[in-house]
Design a protein around this motif. Sequence first.
Motif, PDB file in Angstrom:
ATOM      1  N   ILE A 175       0.694  -1.151  -0.009  1.00 34.92           N
ATOM      2  CA  ILE A 175      -0.040  -0.032  -0.189  1.00 34.92           C
ATOM      3  C   ILE A 175       0.739   1.273  -0.075  1.00 34.92           C
ATOM      4  O   ILE A 175       1.699   1.484   0.945  1.00 34.92           O
ATOM      5  CB  ILE A 175      -0.893   0.123   1.044  1.00 34.92           C
ATOM      6  N   TRP A 176       0.817   1.860  -1.101  1.00 38.20           N
ATOM      7  CA  TRP A 176       1.657   3.104  -1.402  1.00 38.20           C
ATOM      8  C   TRP A 176       0.816   4.521  -1.018  1.00 38.20           C
ATOM      9  O   TRP A 176      -0.164   4.640  -1.098  1.00 38.20           O
ATOM     10  CB  TRP A 176       2.049   3.087  -2.772  1.00 38.20           C
ATOM     11  N   ASP A 177       1.511   5.125   0.112  1.00 38.66           N
ATOM     12  CA  ASP A 177       0.964   6.456   0.426  1.00 38.66           C
ATOM     13  C   ASP A 177       1.740   7.826  -0.265  1.00 38.66           C
ATOM     14  O   ASP A 177       2.984   8.020  -0.363  1.00 38.66           O
ATOM     15  CB  ASP A 177       1.484   6.409   1.943  1.00 38.66           C
ATOM     16  N   LYS A 197       3.365  10.998   0.981  1.00 43.21           N
ATOM     17  CA  LYS A 197       4.303  10.806   1.604  1.00 43.21           C
ATOM     18  C   LYS A 197       5.694  10.471   0.854  1.00 43.21           C
ATOM     19  O   LYS A 197       6.874  10.651   1.083  1.00 43.21           O
ATOM     20  CB  LYS A 197       4.326   9.601   2.669  1.00 43.21           C
ATOM     21  N   CYS A 198       5.349   9.891  -0.244  1.00 44.10           N
ATOM     22  CA  CYS A 198       6.168   9.560  -1.361  1.00 44.10           C
ATOM     23  C   CYS A 198       7.272  10.774  -1.890  1.00 44.10           C
ATOM     24  O   CYS A 198       6.563  11.769  -2.139  1.00 44.10           O
ATOM     25  CB  CYS A 198       5.490   8.906  -2.690  1.00 44.10           C
ATOM     26  N   ILE A 199       8.636  10.764  -1.772  1.00 41.20           N
ATOM     27  CA  ILE A 199       9.323  11.699  -2.449  1.00 41.20           C
ATOM     28  C   ILE A 199       9.935  11.496  -3.898  1.00 41.20           C
ATOM     29  O   ILE A 199      10.991  12.163  -4.090  1.00 41.20           O
ATOM     30  CB  ILE A 199      10.616  11.981  -1.305  1.00 41.20           C
ATOM     31  N   GLN A 200       9.392  10.645  -4.410  1.00 45.81           N
ATOM     32  CA  GLN A 200       9.601  10.275  -5.857  1.00 45.81           C
ATOM     33  C   GLN A 200      11.306  10.121  -5.934  1.00 45.81           C
ATOM     34  O   GLN A 200      11.580  10.700  -6.888  1.00 45.81           O
ATOM     35  CB  GLN A 200       9.052  11.410  -6.652  1.00 45.81           C
ATOM     36  N   CYS A 201      11.754   9.199  -5.213  1.00 45.87           N
ATOM     37  CA  CYS A 201      13.259   9.136  -5.298  1.00 45.87           C
ATOM     38  C   CYS A 201      13.446   8.102  -6.252  1.00 45.87           C
ATOM     39  O   CYS A 201      14.689   7.888  -6.662  1.00 45.87           O
ATOM     40  CB  CYS A 201      13.745   8.511  -3.822  1.00 45.87           C
ATOM     41  N   MET A 202      12.591   7.127  -6.501  1.00 50.42           N
ATOM     42  CA  MET A 202      12.966   6.331  -7.744  1.00 50.42           C
ATOM     43  C   MET A 202      13.467   5.063  -7.327  1.00 50.42           C
ATOM     44  O   MET A 202      13.899   4.125  -8.168  1.00 50.42           O
ATOM     45  CB  MET A 202      13.314   6.874  -9.161  1.00 50.42           C
ATOM     46  N   MET A 203      13.694   4.763  -5.917  1.00 45.70           N
ATOM     47  CA  MET A 203      14.651   3.694  -5.365  1.00 45.70           C
ATOM     48  C   MET A 203      13.824   2.435  -5.732  1.00 45.70           C
ATOM     49  O   MET A 203      14.449   1.365  -6.009  1.00 45.70           O
ATOM     50  CB  MET A 203      14.587   3.756  -3.846  1.00 45.70           C
ATOM     51  N   CYS A 204      12.267   2.417  -5.440  1.00 40.40           N
ATOM     52  CA  CYS A 204      11.702   1.322  -5.671  1.00 40.40           C
ATOM     53  C   CYS A 204      11.608   0.555  -7.018  1.00 40.40           C
ATOM     54  O   CYS A 204      11.421  -0.655  -7.190  1.00 40.40           O
ATOM     55  CB  CYS A 204      10.212   1.479  -4.994  1.00 40.40           C
ATOM     56  N   LEU A 205      11.430   1.450  -8.238  1.00 43.16           N
ATOM     57  CA  LEU A 205      11.277   1.024  -9.400  1.00 43.16           C
ATOM     58  C   LEU A 205      12.202   0.114  -9.952  1.00 43.16           C
ATOM     59  O   LEU A 205      11.910  -1.145 -10.493  1.00 43.16           O
ATOM     60  CB  LEU A 205      11.044   2.381 -10.487  1.00 43.16           C
ATOM     61  N   LYS A 261       7.650  10.525 -12.220  1.00 40.83           N
ATOM     62  CA  LYS A 261       6.927  10.186 -11.150  1.00 40.83           C
ATOM     63  C   LYS A 261       6.616   8.899 -11.157  1.00 40.83           C
ATOM     64  O   LYS A 261       6.183   8.357 -12.238  1.00 40.83           O
ATOM     65  CB  LYS A 261       5.540  11.334 -11.146  1.00 40.83           C
ATOM     66  N   ARG A 262       6.762   8.365  -9.974  1.00 37.47           N
ATOM     67  CA  ARG A 262       6.040   6.863  -9.972  1.00 37.47           C
ATOM     68  C   ARG A 262       4.516   6.793 -10.059  1.00 37.47           C
ATOM     69  O   ARG A 262       4.098   7.951  -9.608  1.00 37.47           O
ATOM     70  CB  ARG A 262       6.736   5.921  -8.802  1.00 37.47           C
ATOM     71  N   LYS A 263       4.053   5.745 -10.435  1.00 37.52           N
ATOM     72  CA  LYS A 263       2.450   5.529 -10.548  1.00 37.52           C
ATOM     73  C   LYS A 263       2.230   4.313  -9.490  1.00 37.52           C
ATOM     74  O   LYS A 263       3.017   3.887  -8.966  1.00 37.52           O
ATOM     75  CB  LYS A 263       2.042   5.384 -11.841  1.00 37.52           C
ATOM     76  N   VAL A 300      13.249  -0.860   0.804  1.00 35.89           N
ATOM     77  CA  VAL A 300      13.968   0.043   0.084  1.00 35.89           C
ATOM     78  C   VAL A 300      13.689   1.563   0.276  1.00 35.89           C
ATOM     79  O   VAL A 300      14.380   2.381   0.031  1.00 35.89           O
ATOM     80  CB  VAL A 300      14.570  -0.200  -1.523  1.00 35.89           C
ATOM     81  N   CYS A 301      12.484   1.774   0.366  1.00 36.02           N
ATOM     82  CA  CYS A 301      11.725   2.919   0.603  1.00 36.02           C
ATOM     83  C   CYS A 301      12.349   3.690   1.630  1.00 36.02           C
ATOM     84  O   CYS A 301      12.192   3.300   2.829  1.00 36.02           O
ATOM     85  CB  CYS A 301      10.256   3.010   0.550  1.00 36.02           C
ATOM     86  N   PRO A 302      13.003   4.968   1.576  1.00 32.73           N
ATOM     87  CA  PRO A 302      13.697   5.657   2.394  1.00 32.73           C
ATOM     88  C   PRO A 302      12.725   6.525   3.527  1.00 32.73           C
ATOM     89  O   PRO A 302      13.203   6.890   4.634  1.00 32.73           O
ATOM     90  CB  PRO A 302      14.584   6.656   1.695  1.00 32.73           C
ATOM     91  N   LYS A 315       9.453   5.183   4.175  1.00 29.64           N
ATOM     92  CA  LYS A 315       8.593   4.383   4.552  1.00 29.64           C
ATOM     93  C   LYS A 315       7.112   4.360   4.101  1.00 29.64           C
ATOM     94  O   LYS A 315       6.368   4.652   5.067  1.00 29.64           O
ATOM     95  CB  LYS A 315       8.986   4.033   6.096  1.00 29.64           C
ATOM     96  N   CYS A 316       6.943   4.763   3.029  1.00 31.03           N
ATOM     97  CA  CYS A 316       5.688   5.286   2.585  1.00 31.03           C
ATOM     98  C   CYS A 316       4.960   4.006   1.877  1.00 31.03           C
ATOM     99  O   CYS A 316       3.849   4.367   1.153  1.00 31.03           O
ATOM    100  CB  CYS A 316       5.862   6.597   1.497  1.00 31.03           C
ATOM    101  N   ILE A 317       5.614   2.645   2.025  1.00 34.27           N
ATOM    102  CA  ILE A 317       4.743   1.570   1.511  1.00 34.27           C
ATOM    103  C   ILE A 317       4.897   0.778   2.798  1.00 34.27           C
ATOM    104  O   ILE A 317       5.783   0.531   3.417  1.00 34.27           O
ATOM    105  CB  ILE A 317       5.728   1.010   0.412  1.00 34.27           C
ATOM    106  N   LYS A 318       3.552   0.124   2.909  1.00 32.36           N
ATOM    107  CA  LYS A 318       3.552  -1.016   3.878  1.00 32.36           C
ATOM    108  C   LYS A 318       2.776  -2.091   3.247  1.00 32.36           C
ATOM    109  O   LYS A 318       2.033  -1.917   2.419  1.00 32.36           O
ATOM    110  CB  LYS A 318       2.669  -0.485   5.109  1.00 32.36           C
TER     111      LYS A 318
HETATM  112  S1  SF4 Z   1      11.089   4.425  -2.831  1.00 30.09           S
HETATM  113 FE1  SF4 Z   1       9.371   5.236  -1.685  1.00 30.09          FE
HETATM  114  S2  SF4 Z   1       9.782   7.578  -1.744  1.00 30.09           S
HETATM  115 FE2  SF4 Z   1      11.004   6.461  -3.423  1.00 30.09          FE
HETATM  116  S3  SF4 Z   1       9.559   6.515  -5.122  1.00 30.09           S
HETATM  117 FE3  SF4 Z   1       9.576   4.714  -4.182  1.00 30.09          FE
HETATM  118  S4  SF4 Z   1       7.487   4.814  -2.709  1.00 30.09           S
HETATM  119 FE4  SF4 Z   1       8.481   7.022  -3.438  1.00 30.09          FE
END
Ligand code: SF4
Length: 100
Positions: A35-37, A40-48, A66-68, A84-86, A88-91
């Motif tokens: 579940i993505w908030d 709170k997401c800073i669009q860092c693109m780490m998760c993609l 931007k991630r979707k 990996v989310c720095p 913690k906006c995914i639970k």
């Molecule tokens: S790692 Fe977290 S903060 Fe970064 S883009 Fe993904 S959901 Fe957003």
Amino acid sequence: MTLKSNKDIPIGGLIDEAGSSKKFKTGDWRSFRPIWDKEKCIQCMMCLPLCPEDCIPSEGSGKDIKRKETDLEYCKGCGICMNVCPVKCIKMEEESKFTK
Ligand code: SF4
Ligand code: SF4
């Protein structure tokens, strides 16, 4: 999809059709759902790039990328994105909460 017998599988398990993994909806056996908030997401693109199913889409490019929302047809619920989310906006939540 019909299951194949071992006699129908190419020797060595070779993949004889390019792009055939698209047919396998790996979201079918997910037991946890990310579940993505987005607030709170800073669009860092780490998760993609770290998602093993490549199921976190994006739009735009360069500094405007931007991630979707996660593509749940393929998300297998491994939790790597959460880890990996720095910020913690995914639970991860139990899938059974959504399928009752
Ligand atoms: S790692 Fe977290 S903060 Fe970064 S883009 Fe993904 S959901 Fe957003
Ligand atoms: S839980 Fe795993 S498969 Fe699903 S979006 Fe996150 S990293 Fe990808």
